[in-house]
Design a protein around this motif. Structure first.
Motif, mmCIF file in Angstrom:
data_model
loop_
_atom_site.group_PDB
_atom_site.id
_atom_site.type_symbol
_atom_site.label_atom_id
_atom_site.label_comp_id
_atom_site.label_asym_id
_atom_site.label_seq_id
_atom_site.Cartn_x
_atom_site.Cartn_y
_atom_site.Cartn_z
ATOM 1 N N LEU A 5 -6.584 -23.904 50.401
ATOM 2 C CA LEU A 5 -5.447 -23.304 50.104
ATOM 3 C C LEU A 5 -4.524 -23.274 51.377
ATOM 4 C CD1 LEU A 5 -7.094 -20.438 48.057
ATOM 5 C CD2 LEU A 5 -5.748 -22.199 47.246
ATOM 6 N N PRO A 6 -3.012 -23.098 51.137
ATOM 7 C CA PRO A 6 -2.299 -22.738 52.352
ATOM 8 C C PRO A 6 -2.482 -21.644 53.013
ATOM 9 C CG PRO A 6 -1.024 -22.574 50.415
ATOM 10 C CD PRO A 6 -2.518 -23.140 49.999
ATOM 11 N N PRO A 7 -2.678 -21.596 54.153
ATOM 12 C CA PRO A 7 -3.047 -20.511 55.298
ATOM 13 C C PRO A 7 -2.110 -19.417 55.155
ATOM 14 C CG PRO A 7 -2.073 -21.958 56.781
ATOM 15 C CD PRO A 7 -2.213 -22.560 55.257
ATOM 16 N N LYS A 8 -2.575 -18.211 54.943
ATOM 17 C CA LYS A 8 -1.559 -17.074 55.012
ATOM 18 C C LYS A 8 -2.071 -15.856 55.856
ATOM 19 C CE LYS A 8 -0.253 -13.244 51.836
ATOM 20 N NZ LYS A 8 -0.534 -12.755 50.517
ATOM 21 N N ILE A 9 -1.202 -15.287 56.710
ATOM 22 C CA ILE A 9 -1.426 -14.217 57.746
ATOM 23 C C ILE A 9 -1.865 -12.797 56.483
ATOM 24 C CG2 ILE A 9 -0.428 -12.735 59.262
ATOM 25 C CD1 ILE A 9 0.717 -15.204 60.613
ATOM 26 N N ASP A 10 -3.064 -12.350 56.801
ATOM 27 C CA ASP A 10 -3.100 -11.460 55.736
ATOM 28 C C ASP A 10 -3.737 -10.332 56.775
ATOM 29 O OD1 ASP A 10 -4.193 -9.618 54.133
ATOM 30 O OD2 ASP A 10 -5.518 -10.779 52.870
ATOM 31 N N LEU A 11 -3.286 -9.073 57.196
ATOM 32 C CA LEU A 11 -3.969 -8.098 57.988
ATOM 33 C C LEU A 11 -4.113 -6.876 57.060
ATOM 34 C CD1 LEU A 11 -1.376 -8.499 61.075
ATOM 35 C CD2 LEU A 11 -3.725 -9.339 60.616
ATOM 36 N N ASN A 12 -4.429 -7.090 55.793
ATOM 37 C CA ASN A 12 -4.731 -5.867 54.952
ATOM 38 C C ASN A 12 -5.912 -5.334 55.505
ATOM 39 O OD1 ASN A 12 -2.788 -5.298 52.537
ATOM 40 N ND2 ASN A 12 -3.004 -7.533 52.647
ATOM 41 N N GLY A 13 -6.241 -4.015 55.324
ATOM 42 C CA GLY A 13 -7.445 -3.549 55.805
ATOM 43 C C GLY A 13 -7.591 -3.372 57.338
ATOM 44 N N LYS A 14 -6.660 -3.778 58.050
ATOM 45 C CA LYS A 14 -6.640 -3.601 59.457
ATOM 46 C C LYS A 14 -5.912 -2.514 60.169
ATOM 47 C CE LYS A 14 -8.986 -7.630 59.647
ATOM 48 N NZ LYS A 14 -10.518 -7.273 60.313
ATOM 49 N N GLU A 24 12.902 -2.934 72.134
ATOM 50 C CA GLU A 24 13.657 -3.924 71.039
ATOM 51 C C GLU A 24 12.682 -4.726 70.617
ATOM 52 O OE1 GLU A 24 17.292 -5.281 71.054
ATOM 53 O OE2 GLU A 24 17.535 -2.901 71.296
ATOM 54 N N LEU A 25 11.676 -5.280 71.413
ATOM 55 C CA LEU A 25 10.778 -6.218 70.647
ATOM 56 C C LEU A 25 9.528 -5.518 69.780
ATOM 57 C CD1 LEU A 25 9.531 -8.993 70.366
ATOM 58 C CD2 LEU A 25 8.568 -8.779 72.662
ATOM 59 N N GLY A 26 9.101 -4.403 70.532
ATOM 60 C CA GLY A 26 8.235 -3.785 69.796
ATOM 61 C C GLY A 26 8.371 -3.132 68.395
ATOM 62 N N ARG A 27 9.578 -2.819 68.012
ATOM 63 C CA ARG A 27 9.988 -2.572 66.723
ATOM 64 C C ARG A 27 9.785 -3.598 65.913
ATOM 65 N NH1 ARG A 27 14.529 -0.111 69.372
ATOM 66 N NH2 ARG A 27 16.038 -1.719 68.534
ATOM 67 N N VAL A 28 10.046 -4.812 66.369
ATOM 68 C CA VAL A 28 10.012 -5.985 65.326
ATOM 69 C C VAL A 28 8.671 -6.340 65.169
ATOM 70 C CG1 VAL A 28 10.728 -8.520 65.047
ATOM 71 C CG2 VAL A 28 12.223 -6.762 66.243
ATOM 72 N N ILE A 29 7.819 -6.096 66.256
ATOM 73 C CA ILE A 29 6.138 -6.404 66.102
ATOM 74 C C ILE A 29 5.547 -5.542 65.197
ATOM 75 C CG2 ILE A 29 4.090 -6.292 67.396
ATOM 76 C CD1 ILE A 29 5.623 -7.098 69.923
ATOM 77 N N VAL A 30 5.904 -4.101 65.293
ATOM 78 C CA VAL A 30 5.271 -3.323 64.245
ATOM 79 C C VAL A 30 5.935 -3.693 62.687
ATOM 80 C CG1 VAL A 30 5.484 -0.866 63.522
ATOM 81 C CG2 VAL A 30 5.452 -1.472 65.840
ATOM 82 N N ARG A 31 7.057 -3.979 62.608
ATOM 83 C CA ARG A 31 7.513 -4.454 61.153
ATOM 84 C C ARG A 31 6.806 -5.559 60.812
ATOM 85 N NH1 ARG A 31 13.510 -3.656 63.572
ATOM 86 N NH2 ARG A 31 13.804 -1.303 63.053
ATOM 87 N N VAL A 32 6.615 -6.343 61.565
ATOM 88 C CA VAL A 32 5.906 -7.616 61.047
ATOM 89 C C VAL A 32 4.304 -7.576 60.734
ATOM 90 C CG1 VAL A 32 5.194 -9.970 61.859
ATOM 91 C CG2 VAL A 32 7.516 -9.310 61.968
ATOM 92 N N LEU A 33 3.787 -6.659 61.559
ATOM 93 C CA LEU A 33 2.327 -6.452 61.420
ATOM 94 C C LEU A 33 2.129 -5.778 60.143
ATOM 95 C CD1 LEU A 33 1.322 -5.497 65.082
ATOM 96 C CD2 LEU A 33 0.842 -7.449 63.882
ATOM 97 N N ALA A 34 3.047 -4.642 59.860
ATOM 98 C CA ALA A 34 2.981 -3.895 58.854
ATOM 99 C C ALA A 34 3.078 -4.835 57.574
ATOM 100 C CB ALA A 34 3.987 -2.625 58.751
#
Length: 259
Positions: A5-14, A24-34
């Motif tokens: 299967l194609p890889p998928k970034i899955d951080l559910n449960g983390k 500036e950068l921190g806000r985008v990191i938070v959004r992408v992790l969420a």
């Protein structure tokens, strides 16, 4: 043959914590992790209004978010943040050390000694204190991700970068040692090193293009803040489970570690 299967970034449960999350950068990191499924502890130093707005934004995605103020150069405040995050979200699986203080860039001879000391504390010592606070719980679980934001300046070492580059090179040493020390416990330790990225302030000012800089970048353009956040989320995921000790430039080839 087993289907691949194609890889998928899955951080559910983390659970993740991001320092300097209102920047500036921190806000985008938070959004992408969420967006990848992680609950996020949002660290800030003075921008409470921005932190609360970010919390509401993350909660609107169906993720948990928690806001906490701390001076990341003071051990007692970092430990208090650890205790608060543990109570609210649990011990983080992912630690992203993004906060930093930058001073006027000038020559080594003209830069104040106090700038060098403060830059060291907000960069190198910041990473030491976060490891002391959050790594023990990762060791107990036998799993964890520690990701620090470095910079292409650590390799360039051009005039006026003395305080910043020296502190980031100190950070690099600490992170490499941590990768060896924490690896036996199943913890990866990596760094993402941005180039001169396009962030919100440049978009708002219409300053996305910087032709003199772009001319030296092999891809002939500047990257976006989300490029850094994507690299962080990859290193935080199971897709990067066997990657540790890496200094990863995200700079379009502007700097290239050599073998």
């Amino acid at each position: 043959m087993k289907t691949v299967l194609p890889p998928k970034i899955d951080l559910n449960g983390k659970c993740a914590i991001v320092t300097g999350a209102t920047g500036e950068l921190g806000r985008v990191i938070v959004r992408v992790l969420a967006a990848a499924g992680a609950d996020v502890a949002i660290h800030y130093h003075s921008s409470r209004t921005r932190a609360e707005a970010l919390r509401k934004e993350i909660e609107s995605l169906g993720r948990k978010a928690f806001v906490w103020a701390a001076d990341i150069t003071v051990e007692a405040e970092v430990l208090a943040m650890r205790d608060a995050v543990r109570k609210e979200l649990g011990d983080p699986d992912i630690v992203v050390n993004n906060a930093v203080i930058q001073y006027e860039w000038t020559s080594v001879l003209e830069q104040a000694v106090s700038d060098f000391e403060s830059q060291f504390r907000s960069t190198t010592l910041h990473n030491v204190l976060m490891a002391k606070a959050f790594a023990p719980a990762m060791i107990e679980r036998g799993h964890g991700r520690i990701i620090a934001i470095n910079t292409e300046c650590a390799m360039q070492c051009t005039p006026s970068q003395g305080a910043y580059a020296s502190a980031k090179r100190g950070q690099d040493g600490v992170m490499r040692v941590l990768a060896r020390e924490l690896g036996p416990s199943g913890i990866t330790v990596n760094q993402v090193a941005p180039g001169w990225m396009i962030s919100e302030k440049y978009r708002e000012a219409g300053q996305e293009r910087q032709e003199a800089y772009e001319a030296g970048v092999p891809l002939r353009r500047r990257g976006e803040d989300v490029d850094i956040a994507n690299a962080v989320s990859f290193l935080a995921s199971d897709l990067a489970s066997f990657i540790s000790g890496v200094y990863l430039p995200v700079s379009g080839g502007n700097v290239m570690p050599t073998i």
